[in-house]
Scaffold this active site. Structure first.
Site, PDB file in Angstrom:
ATOM      1  N   HIS A 144       0.559 -10.410  53.703  1.00 51.86           N
ATOM      2  CA  HIS A 144      -0.096  -9.380  54.521  1.00 51.86           C
ATOM      3  C   HIS A 144       0.338  -9.446  55.981  1.00 51.86           C
ATOM      4  CE1 HIS A 144      -2.808  -7.805  51.419  1.00 51.86           C
ATOM      5  NE2 HIS A 144      -2.934  -9.056  50.992  1.00 51.86           N
ATOM      6  N   ASP A 176      -4.335 -14.874  51.007  1.00 52.93           N
ATOM      7  CA  ASP A 176      -4.455 -14.158  49.725  1.00 52.93           C
ATOM      8  C   ASP A 176      -3.176 -13.394  49.404  1.00 52.93           C
ATOM      9  OD1 ASP A 176      -4.975 -12.528  51.975  1.00 52.93           O
ATOM     10  OD2 ASP A 176      -5.779 -10.966  50.676  1.00 52.93           O
ATOM     11  N   GLU A 177      -3.024 -13.075  48.146  1.00 55.21           N
ATOM     12  CA  GLU A 177      -2.022 -12.124  47.643  1.00 55.21           C
ATOM     13  C   GLU A 177      -0.623 -12.308  48.245  1.00 55.21           C
ATOM     14  OE1 GLU A 177      -4.562  -8.278  46.356  1.00 55.21           O
ATOM     15  OE2 GLU A 177      -4.271  -8.430  48.527  1.00 55.21           O
ATOM     16  N   VAL A 178      -0.092 -13.498  48.147  1.00 49.81           N
ATOM     17  CA  VAL A 178       1.252 -13.740  48.673  1.00 49.81           C
ATOM     18  C   VAL A 178       2.279 -13.251  47.644  1.00 49.81           C
ATOM     19  CG1 VAL A 178       2.823 -15.475  49.578  1.00 49.81           C
ATOM     20  CG2 VAL A 178       0.357 -15.777  49.831  1.00 49.81           C
TER      21      VAL A 178
END
Ligand SMILES: *[C@@H]1O[C@H](CO)[C@@H](O)[C@H](O)[C@H]1NC(C)=O
Ligand SMILES: *[C@@H]1O[C@H](CO)[C@@H](O)[C@H](O)[C@H]1NC(C)=O
Ligand SMILES: *[C@@H]1O[C@H](CO)[C@@H](O)[C@H](O)[C@H]1NC(C)=O
Length: 543
Positions: free
Chosen positions: A279, A338-340
């Protein structure tokens, strides 16, 4: 989920024949009921009238700038939401008073004052272990007492919510009441996202007003993300000059100081989040070298998460974080995690080499490597909060790290985190950006993070609270307030009080009609909360 069905069954019983339509509001608002509902409350039939010509706040114990500001604020709340009462001078009030005392034995005259007794000196900033307990006794001379300024603030809000308009909307009344109140969870948060859409400072302040009215105490500010970088840095001005949607759509140092101090006055923490290593695409507009080049068929196709093998990445993060820590005094710092996009990491030949040199077999080990290097950059000044992936991927975290759970509704993701001894903030059930039909709030109301865990070997106090998340993909200044409120109010009440152990028709009616009043109250105080329960209206004072 089962509980939700119970609610709807209760409603069905109530409206047995669905083709019968009753004129008037679906759920008439309560009168002077507090949201979130206090832990212990006794109300009497005796009542007082508000005459601003008579009523005053008085300070009996310690005081400080926060209390002074609160007295000013609530004086103005009473004045603007009850301007009817305010039109009386001392003289005309005497007439009103003598007329009504004769007519009604329950009427005890004018409310004289609220004595505020703060028993200990003010703390400088609200914090995770802040004490919000207070006791309030309303009678001619009313008393509010707390060991902490934060309890006094919660009590003043409750006091303001006890007023209601008499029939005909000509008088403002308050019943004799005794309250002892405290929150069940110490962390009652709301996330806002200012990267997907820029939110003006005015709307952030309004959000804080609404949080105060619902006794929420943490604004989790997800300030930057892939799409834009609105944080204006003095050390790295290029980050927002190039990374913000527009150089004007930024939060300056002055803006942040204003927001933090406005929140502090309301007993609200501002928790900054700088989400790394994923992100972060907007960081790379000015600093492309800190991001990983992603490959497809031997070609670079774009930039992905931060490059964990590049020392410059850590230098920039460390320097930036030190600046952020100066602006946000909170003892916690949200590092995201998060969400790499690991696919990018494992597509890059240099990173593949790096992994084999370091004996890593999975890209999640790179994530662990990255976080292990980033967490110490916070130094002694703040403790980390991370999204659950960081824990799930096996990063060895300092024991005082808080893990925020968002992936699975229910106990499953919380249990291993609690077993490892970390504190948990739960938000899986409260993604406000997702819309569905109906009232939009009752499903949020039926979740209590601690009640989801049935084993008794874990220390449930380590679930410190929860957070309603208002992600910004389809939310900007035009709909932030109405989409958040009153849906976040449901979360606020659960975190303050916990749901009823057993829903019954009367508890559903109690919640629904109180919610109706809370929305009208927010509307009167300038917050455009949306109608909560279908057809209805908010009473307005008639001059
Ligand atoms: C408040 O007082 C009024 C007037 O006596 C009474 O009708 C009402 O029931 C009271 N409210 C509560 C919640 O006891
Ligand atoms: C990066 O830092 C590490 C450890 O501080 C050092 O061993 C390494 O040589 C540095 N690499 C570069 C390219 O500066
Ligand atoms: C990788 O593993 C080999 C063989 O077990 C070992 O000799 C080497 O020191 C390890 N390298 C690192 C960076 O841990």
């Amino acid at each position: 989920m089962l509980r939700r069905i119970v609610i709807f069954n209760a409603f069905c019983v109530f409206f047995a024949a669905s083709y019968i339509v009753v004129p008037g509001p679906a759920y008439p608002a309560t009168k002077g009921e507090i949201w979130p509902k206090p832990q212990q409350e006794t109300k009497e039939w005796t009542y007082y009238k508000l005459s601003p010509a008579v009523f005053k706040f008085t300070v009996k114990g310690k005081t400080c700038d926060i209390l002074k500001a609160a007295i000013e604020r609530y004086t103005s709340v009473l004045r603007t939401t009850h301007h009817i009462a305010w039109k009386h001078t001392k003289k005309t009030w005497k007439k009103v008073e003598s007329r009504s005392t004769a007519a009604d034995p329950d009427f005890k005259g004018a409310l004289q004052e609220l004595q505020i007794n703060l028993l200990a000196p003010c703390e400088v900033y609200p914090h995770l272990e802040m004490n919000e307990k207070y006791s309030l006794k309303v009678s001619g001379i009313s008393k509010l007492e707390s060991d902490s300024i934060w309890g006094i603030l919660r009590g003043m809000e409750s006091f303001a919510q006890l007023f209601y308009m008499a029939k005909g909307y000509k008088d403002v009344l308050i019943n004799a009441t005794q309250i002892v109140d405290f929150p069940r969870y110490t962390y009652r948060g709301l996330l806002i996202d200012t990267s997907r859409h820029y939110i003006t400072v005015a709307n952030i302040l309004k959000t804080l007003d609404a949080m105060e009215m619902n006794k929420m105490n943490v604004l989790h500010w997800h300030i930057v993300d892939d799409q834009s970088f609105p944080y204006q840095s003095e050390k790295f001005p290029q980050l927002s000059l190039q990374g913000a949607y527009d150089p004007s759509m930024v939060y300056t140092k002055t803006n942040i100081i204003q927001i933090v101090s406005y929140a502090r006055d309301r007993g609200i923490r501002v928790l900054p989040e700088f989400d790394v290593p994923g992100h972060t695409r907007s960081w790379g507009v000015a600093y492309p070298s800190i991001l990983t080049k992603c490959y497809q068929y031997g070609q670079v196709v774009g930039l992905g998460p931060m490059d964990p093998t590049n020392n410059v990445t850590y230098k920039l993060i460390g320097d930036l974080f030190r600046e952020v820590q100066e602006r946000f005094p909170d003892k916690y710092f949200h590092l995201g995690g998060d969400e790499v996009a690991m696919e990018c990491w494992s597509s890059n030949p240099d990173l593949i080499n790096f992994m084999s040199e370091h004996n890593m077999t999975k890209p999640s080990e790179l994530h662990a490597y990255f976080m292990t290097k980033v967490i110490p950059l916070l130094g002694q000044k703040s403790k980390p909060i991370v999204w659950q992936e960081v824990f799930d991927e096996g990063v060895k975290l300092p024991s005082d790290t808080i893990v925020q759970v968002w992936k699975t509704v229910g106990a499953q993701d919380m249990i291993p985190i609690l077993e490892a001894g970390h504190k948990v903030v739960y938000s899986s059930s409260w993604y406000l950006d997702k819309l569905d039909g109906g009232d939009g709030w009752s499903k949020f109301y039926t979740v209590d993070p601690r009640q989801q865990i049935t084993t008794d070997v874990l220390d449930l106090n380590n679930i410190v609270g929860g957070e309603a998340c208002m992600w910004g993909e389809v939310v900007d200044d035009t709909n932030l307030i109405s989409r958040t409120w009153p849906r976040a109010s449901a979360v606020a009440e659960i975190l303050w009080r916990a749901p009823e152990p057993q829903y019954s028709l009367s508890s559903v009616m109690d919640i629904t009609t109180r919610m109706e009043e809370q929305v009208c109250r927010m509307n009167h105080r300038g917050i455009q909360a949306q109608p909560p329960n279908g057809p209805g209206f908010c009473p307005i004072e008639t001059l």
